[in-house]
Design a protein around this motif. Structure first.
Motif, PDB file in Angstrom:
ATOM      1  N   GLU A 131       3.412  14.260  13.721  1.00 18.32           N
ATOM      2  CA  GLU A 131       3.213  14.428  12.295  1.00 18.32           C
ATOM      3  C   GLU A 131       3.399  13.087  11.576  1.00 18.32           C
ATOM      4  N   ARG A 132       2.762  12.971  10.449  1.00 24.80           N
ATOM      5  CA  ARG A 132       2.922  11.774   9.636  1.00 24.80           C
ATOM      6  C   ARG A 132       4.337  11.769   9.063  1.00 24.80           C
ATOM      7  N   GLU A 133       5.030  10.632   9.225  1.00 26.29           N
ATOM      8  CA  GLU A 133       6.413  10.561   8.757  1.00 26.29           C
ATOM      9  C   GLU A 133       6.602   9.406   7.779  1.00 26.29           C
ATOM     10  N   LEU A 134       7.485   9.617   6.820  1.00 26.56           N
ATOM     11  CA  LEU A 134       7.837   8.571   5.873  1.00 26.56           C
ATOM     12  C   LEU A 134       8.712   7.543   6.563  1.00 26.56           C
ATOM     13  N   ARG A 156      10.236   3.900   1.341  1.00 26.96           N
ATOM     14  CA  ARG A 156       9.636   4.036   0.030  1.00 26.96           C
ATOM     15  C   ARG A 156      10.395   3.149  -0.936  1.00 26.96           C
ATOM     16  N   ILE A 157       9.751   2.813  -2.065  1.00 28.66           N
ATOM     17  CA  ILE A 157      10.367   1.979  -3.084  1.00 28.66           C
ATOM     18  C   ILE A 157       9.880   2.430  -4.446  1.00 28.66           C
ATOM     19  N   ASN A 158      10.796   2.408  -5.399  1.00 28.32           N
ATOM     20  CA  ASN A 158      10.457   2.762  -6.777  1.00 28.32           C
ATOM     21  C   ASN A 158       9.889   1.530  -7.472  1.00 28.32           C
ATOM     22  N   TRP A 159       8.771   1.717  -8.199  1.00 25.03           N
ATOM     23  CA  TRP A 159       8.113   0.572  -8.848  1.00 25.03           C
ATOM     24  C   TRP A 159       9.045  -0.150  -9.809  1.00 25.03           C
ATOM     25  N   ARG A 160       9.916   0.602 -10.491  1.00 28.04           N
ATOM     26  CA  ARG A 160      10.674   0.017 -11.592  1.00 28.04           C
ATOM     27  C   ARG A 160      12.134  -0.252 -11.272  1.00 28.04           C
ATOM     28  N   SER A 161      12.743   0.604 -10.452  1.00 28.93           N
ATOM     29  CA  SER A 161      14.184   0.480 -10.233  1.00 28.93           C
ATOM     30  C   SER A 161      14.544  -0.275  -8.963  1.00 28.93           C
ATOM     31  N   PHE A 162      13.574  -0.587  -8.129  1.00 33.95           N
ATOM     32  CA  PHE A 162      13.812  -1.242  -6.833  1.00 33.95           C
ATOM     33  C   PHE A 162      14.537  -0.355  -5.841  1.00 33.95           C
ATOM     34  N   THR A 163      14.810   0.876  -6.191  1.00 32.44           N
ATOM     35  CA  THR A 163      15.479   1.776  -5.269  1.00 32.44           C
ATOM     36  C   THR A 163      14.648   1.974  -4.010  1.00 32.44           C
ATOM     37  N   THR A 164      15.303   1.895  -2.857  1.00 28.89           N
ATOM     38  CA  THR A 164      14.583   2.030  -1.596  1.00 28.89           C
ATOM     39  C   THR A 164      15.162   3.150  -0.741  1.00 28.89           C
ATOM     40  N   TYR A 165      14.352   3.608   0.177  1.00 29.18           N
ATOM     41  CA  TYR A 165      14.749   4.631   1.153  1.00 29.18           C
ATOM     42  C   TYR A 165      14.127   4.243   2.478  1.00 29.18           C
ATOM     43  N   TYR A 166      14.885   4.439   3.574  1.00 28.79           N
ATOM     44  CA  TYR A 166      14.372   4.171   4.912  1.00 28.79           C
ATOM     45  C   TYR A 166      14.716   5.337   5.834  1.00 28.79           C
ATOM     46  N   VAL A 167      13.810   5.645   6.715  1.00 29.01           N
ATOM     47  CA  VAL A 167      14.134   6.603   7.766  1.00 29.01           C
ATOM     48  C   VAL A 167      15.113   5.929   8.721  1.00 29.01           C
ATOM     49  N   GLN A 203       6.046  11.658  -8.217  1.00 34.82           N
ATOM     50  CA  GLN A 203       7.424  12.145  -8.164  1.00 34.82           C
ATOM     51  C   GLN A 203       8.391  10.989  -7.995  1.00 34.82           C
ATOM     52  N   MET A 204       9.661  11.233  -8.341  1.00 29.75           N
ATOM     53  CA  MET A 204      10.664  10.175  -8.303  1.00 29.75           C
ATOM     54  C   MET A 204      11.310  10.017  -6.930  1.00 29.75           C
ATOM     55  N   SER A 205      11.411  11.071  -6.155  1.00 29.22           N
ATOM     56  CA  SER A 205      12.066  10.994  -4.843  1.00 29.22           C
ATOM     57  C   SER A 205      11.242  11.725  -3.784  1.00 29.22           C
ATOM     58  N   PRO A 206      10.026  11.304  -3.603  1.00 28.11           N
ATOM     59  CA  PRO A 206       9.143  12.010  -2.664  1.00 28.11           C
ATOM     60  C   PRO A 206       9.461  11.670  -1.213  1.00 28.11           C
ATOM     61  N   ILE A 207       9.383  12.668  -0.350  1.00 28.20           N
ATOM     62  CA  ILE A 207       9.584  12.405   1.069  1.00 28.20           C
ATOM     63  C   ILE A 207       8.415  12.904   1.908  1.00 28.20           C
ATOM     64  N   PRO A 208       8.129  14.199   1.959  1.00 29.38           N
ATOM     65  CA  PRO A 208       7.034  14.637   2.833  1.00 29.38           C
ATOM     66  C   PRO A 208       5.679  14.177   2.312  1.00 29.38           C
ATOM     67  N   PRO A 209       4.698  14.100   3.186  1.00 31.61           N
ATOM     68  CA  PRO A 209       3.367  13.658   2.761  1.00 31.61           C
ATOM     69  C   PRO A 209       2.812  14.441   1.579  1.00 31.61           C
ATOM     70  N   ARG A 210       3.116  15.735   1.480  1.00 25.78           N
ATOM     71  CA  ARG A 210       2.552  16.534   0.393  1.00 25.78           C
ATOM     72  C   ARG A 210       3.055  16.092  -0.979  1.00 25.78           C
ATOM     73  N   ASP A 211       4.150  15.325  -1.020  1.00 29.98           N
ATOM     74  CA  ASP A 211       4.685  14.836  -2.292  1.00 29.98           C
ATOM     75  C   ASP A 211       3.916  13.629  -2.815  1.00 29.98           C
ATOM     76  N   TYR A 212       3.047  13.056  -1.982  1.00 32.73           N
ATOM     77  CA  TYR A 212       2.330  11.841  -2.357  1.00 32.73           C
ATOM     78  C   TYR A 212       0.915  12.176  -2.800  1.00 32.73           C
ATOM     79  N   ASP A 213       0.466  11.443  -3.823  1.00 32.35           N
ATOM     80  CA  ASP A 213      -0.791  11.780  -4.484  1.00 32.35           C
ATOM     81  C   ASP A 213      -1.967  10.913  -4.055  1.00 32.35           C
ATOM     82  N   TYR A 214      -1.679   9.706  -3.588  1.00 28.69           N
ATOM     83  CA  TYR A 214      -2.751   8.765  -3.254  1.00 28.69           C
ATOM     84  C   TYR A 214      -2.451   8.117  -1.908  1.00 28.69           C
ATOM     85  N   TRP A 215      -3.509   7.840  -1.151  1.00 29.36           N
ATOM     86  CA  TRP A 215      -3.356   7.315   0.206  1.00 29.36           C
ATOM     87  C   TRP A 215      -4.356   6.200   0.488  1.00 29.36           C
TER      88      TRP A 215
END
Length: 123
Positions: free
Chosen positions: A44-47, A50-61, A101-113
């Motif tokens: 499956e496609r996995e995250l 990710r990074i927030n455009w404005r706050s620099f907040t990051t997330y890593y698997v 969305q502000m804290s998207p994780i699964p692929p369905r939370d993302y709008d553009y690819w």
């Protein structure tokens, strides 16, 4: 119209590095978060990060923490994924994605690819 274009994939030996780039256009008011996903054959496609455009907040698997770094250049509308200490299990097609969305994780939370870029790590 939103458009995401990845580049920078390729073949590298284990332990090596690659930097992926994502050129984003049309996203000024359309997205809060940019992410990098990967998908290996039969999985499956996995995250990955990710990074927030404005706050620099990051997330890593967990599997890439300490090895991969996501960053962005707002002025250039670019998002990057620096990948160090690459392992054969990192082999996959890597996709850039954008979400409203502000804290998207699964692929369905993302709008553009983007279309994806292949990363192959040889042992």
């Amino acid at each position: 119209q939103v458009r995401l274009v990845e580049s920078g994939g390729g073949l590298v030996q284990a332990g090596g590095s690659l930097r992926l780039s994502c050129a984003a256009s049309g996203l000024t008011l359309s997205a809060n978060v940019m992410g990098w996903f990967r998908q290996a054959p039969g999985t499956e496609r996995e995250l990955v990060a990710r990074i927030n455009w404005r706050s620099f907040t990051t997330y890593y698997v967990d599997s890439v923490k300490g090895r991969f770094t996501i960053s962005r250049d707002n002025a250039k509308n670019m998002v990057y994924l620096q990948m160090n200490s690459l392992k054969p299990e990192d082999t996959a097609v890597y996709y850039c994605a954008a979400a409203r969305q502000m804290s998207p994780i699964p692929p369905r939370d993302y709008d553009y690819w983007g279309q994806g870029t292949q990363v192959t790590v040889s042992s």
